[in-house]
Design a protein around this motif. Sequence first.
Motif, PDB file in Angstrom:
ATOM      1  N   SER A   1       0.825  -1.196   0.000  1.00  0.00           N
ATOM      2  CA  SER A   1       0.000   0.000   0.000  1.00  0.00           C
ATOM      3  C   SER A   1       0.869   1.260   0.000  1.00  0.00           C
ATOM      4  CB  SER A   1      -0.915  -0.001   1.235  1.00  0.00           C
ATOM      5  OG  SER A   1      -1.666   1.183   1.288  1.00  0.00           O
TER       6      SER A   1
ATOM      7  N   GLU B   1      -9.523  10.845  -3.810  1.00  0.00           N
ATOM      8  CA  GLU B   1      -9.745  10.004  -4.992  1.00  0.00           C
ATOM      9  C   GLU B   1     -10.007  10.858  -6.240  1.00  0.00           C
ATOM     10  OE1 GLU B   1     -12.749   6.465  -6.602  1.00  0.00           O
ATOM     11  OE2 GLU B   1     -12.797   7.094  -4.487  1.00  0.00           O
TER      12      GLU B   1
ATOM     13  N   PHE C   1      -7.285   1.958  -7.366  1.00  0.00           N
ATOM     14  CA  PHE C   1      -8.105   2.029  -6.145  1.00  0.00           C
ATOM     15  C   PHE C   1      -8.581   0.655  -5.709  1.00  0.00           C
ATOM     16  CE2 PHE C   1      -8.348   6.472  -7.524  1.00  0.00           C
ATOM     17  CZ  PHE C   1      -8.057   7.107  -6.331  1.00  0.00           C
ATOM     18  N   ARG C   2      -8.704  -0.261  -6.665  1.00  0.00           N
ATOM     19  CA  ARG C   2      -9.076  -1.635  -6.269  1.00  0.00           C
ATOM     20  C   ARG C   2      -7.933  -2.289  -5.506  1.00  0.00           C
ATOM     21  NH1 ARG C   2      -7.919  -6.137  -8.472  1.00  0.00           N
ATOM     22  NH2 ARG C   2      -7.226  -5.159 -10.404  1.00  0.00           N
TER      23      ARG C   2
ATOM     24  N   GLU D   1      -7.730  -0.704  -2.047  1.00  0.00           N
ATOM     25  CA  GLU D   1      -8.820  -1.196  -1.182  1.00  0.00           C
ATOM     26  C   GLU D   1      -8.515  -2.609  -0.694  1.00  0.00           C
ATOM     27  OE1 GLU D   1     -13.685  -1.863  -1.344  1.00  0.00           O
ATOM     28  OE2 GLU D   1     -12.576  -1.065  -3.091  1.00  0.00           O
TER      29      GLU D   1
ATOM     30  N   ASP E   1      -5.968  -2.332   2.119  1.00  0.00           N
ATOM     31  CA  ASP E   1      -6.551  -1.832   3.366  1.00  0.00           C
ATOM     32  C   ASP E   1      -7.408  -2.905   4.021  1.00  0.00           C
ATOM     33  OD1 ASP E   1      -5.288   0.572   2.935  1.00  0.00           O
ATOM     34  OD2 ASP E   1      -7.047   1.548   2.028  1.00  0.00           O
ATOM     35  N   SER E   2      -8.135  -3.668   3.195  1.00  0.00           N
ATOM     36  CA  SER E   2      -8.985  -4.730   3.759  1.00  0.00           C
ATOM     37  C   SER E   2      -8.137  -5.791   4.419  1.00  0.00           C
ATOM     38  CB  SER E   2      -9.848  -5.353   2.651  1.00  0.00           C
ATOM     39  OG  SER E   2     -10.697  -4.383   2.081  1.00  0.00           O
TER      40      SER E   2
END
Length: 876
Positions: free
Chosen positions: A539, A559, A580-581, A584, A587-588
């Motif tokens: 990240s 964003e 962004f995918r 994400e 982060d998940s």
Amino acid sequence: MIGRGERSGRVGPAPFRAGAAGILLLLALFGAETAFGLEVEMSASRTRVRVGEQFTLSVEVSHGGMGNVPEPTLPDVEHVRRLNKYSSRNFSYVNGRATSSLVLQYVLVADREGTYALGPATVKENGETVTSETIRVQVDPAGSGATVRPPSGRPEDAAEGAEDLFVVARVSDDDPYVNEQITYTFTFLRRIRLLDTPKYTAPAATGFWVENLDTTGPTEVIVDGRRYYADRVRTALFPTSPGEYEIGPAQLSATVEDRSRRRRRDPFDIFGTDRFGLFRSGRDVVLNTDPLPIRVRPLPEAGKPEDFSGAVGRFELAARADKREVKAGDPVTLEVVLSGEGNIRVVPSPDLGALEDFKIYQSETAETTYAADGQIRGRKTWEFVLVPTTGGDIEIPSVRISVFDPDREDYVLLETRPLPLEVETTPLDEALARGDDLRLTKERVRLRQRDIRYVKPAPDRFRTERGPPWTRPAFLLAHLASGLAFAGAVFVRRHRDRLRSDLRYARSRGAGRMATKRLRGARAALDSGDLPAFFGELSAALRGYVADKADLAAANLDEKEVRRELAASGASPEDADSLFRMLEACDSARFSPLGRDAGGAAELLEEAKKWIARRESSRGRRSPRRSRSLVLALLLPVATAPAARAASESARGLFDRGMAEYEGGEFEKAVETFSSVLDAGVDDPVVHYNLGNSHFKSGRLGFAIYHYRRAQGMAPRDEDIRANLDYARFLVLDSLEEGARTDLRVEGWLDRVTPEEAFRIPALFWILAGLAGVIWQLGSRAALAARRSFVVLLALWGVSFAVAGAVEHRARHLNEAVVLPGEASVRNGPGDSFDVAFVLHEGAEVVVEGERGRWVEVSLPGDLRGWIQSEEIARL
């Protein structure tokens, strides 16, 4: 004058304004006065002339008022020709009467003797017809003494008659010998004022060598009791061959004061005298002389010496040596000087013959000419270097030159006195004098039979026909590589400076490197099984890369702003969605243990690598068309190499066959074979040298010298080429003076360097300048010295490039040629109808001055010029 009234706003002197107003008032009151009758008057400058002699007929028409004056008609008279016609219109206002007039002047000449009635002149206007009187002119035979002679005070070059303006041309002798000077004198006599500088056009003098003498004037002379101003131009003419010739008409054009207007004699006429010349007008005149026939006599054959030099005039010959005591083998300079009156330029070098005790070398020739007392005089000096071969008291024999003296009408032998010389003997001469055994002394090497040097073997690589040296691949590659190196150094220097001064640029340029470092950290965490650390590093790599590229804070990426920056950099919406995918997913996985899958983590790492690599490659992408063009340009020499090698092998086979034919004595076949090598696209000095040898052995001296010259231009320092060229020149029948060999006119290293060699020097300076430029841009301690060297080397590159360009231009524009046939006639003009000026033989080298159709104008030393057919010479 109207434009100077008070209404124009200009301020002028009061008396002038009053005079102008008065004249305007007079014109307004009387300008419309009823015209009085027409008047026609006719006069002639002379009423008795000779056949072919010009005279002037003047017709004046006048009437009252300001209207146009009609032009009169004059009947033609058989055997009287009109050469020119001049006209002038005049207006006068005298005692309240306005008068307009037209004056016509006809220049006439009669072709046959007799009495001729000229006129009358007739004018018609408004139904009124007015005629003038008739004038009779007596024409006597040409050469008769009927014309009144001028008084004894008349100069010898003035003209007969009493006109106001005329020209005359004469020659000092109309029956000269070949090469004898005659003086052409053009005289302009006038009794009226000139309004500009006359323009003199010299006559055509085909068949003559022309030299200007002097120009004098104006001088007061008396002709027929009248005072004239006389201007004179004298020219020296030297006929080049016997026959009938004609010196064409000379022409003079000028603007002169018009004195043909009538003046009214009235005691109350305050304006008629035109005291200040306010109303005077000028007229343009063109005067032509008559052509002059010249009969040129050939030089007499009786008593003509065999060694006659062709010089005609009055000359003296002298000789001197710079030393009287020398050692055997040391040079002595013999100076022979010819001076006097005549065309000294045509005199060739004297023949010293074969001197038994000397070796002879001619070093140089100098000549000067000048005009004095109406004669062309000159001085010509020849220098010979004599090397005595034996010792003792010897003498330099007398030098002889035969000339023709036109005053005596006989040939004269000019001869110098012998010059004694004391030569110190050599040991060999002393041994011979003592009668020693010759076997105990060294024998001098003597040349028994001289011949050209042998043919040359084939070179490792044939030279082919190519363009200028600056278009060669090696020259271009050297300049391109150095230029690219310097440009790269400039780019690196600017990149460094910007990295230090521009934080945003530094972040953008280092974004890829930082992202790669973090991706390696993520790979290490993944390999150790630490998934939280892996997703954190991944990240950080993605966020840091985007933040550095867009100059944003990595902690708070908006964003919308990120998508806008990506779109501005050329990224597609799919690339933004992919970024962004991945963020994400990271982060998940970081904040939820459910998303921590080792297999999915490895796939996510590869996707991130590809995404960053795709973004990096999009920023440095080159134009595919430009890249392909650069690759093709670099590969072109490689692609054409096989074809060049095949052509070279084919030429080598022909060359070897020509060598075999030459060695077998089949020189004609060798000529054809070596010519085929040149036709195959080869342009090599060895081929030209061997072809010159083949022509020489076949008896074609002109072709041999031509190919030796071509070979020498490509290899100027080759001793074999120079030796064969010198020997071939020695066999040329035309004995040209030193300096006639046109390739030696400019001495020095320029003659010993080829254009290819000359262009290596600027290429070297360019490479060194590029190296100094790289050190200047990238170095720190030596930057100042490298910068100065860079400037100096660039200046040296410019100078050497200009010199090399001059060498190449001289080699490509060598306006010289070689005579090919055994004998070629050089004429005085471009056509078979012109006389032969001189004859050249095969191998003579000339300078090409111009061409017209199939004729070429050539020149030789000594100001010899003429026209030769183009197929009789080979241009270098």
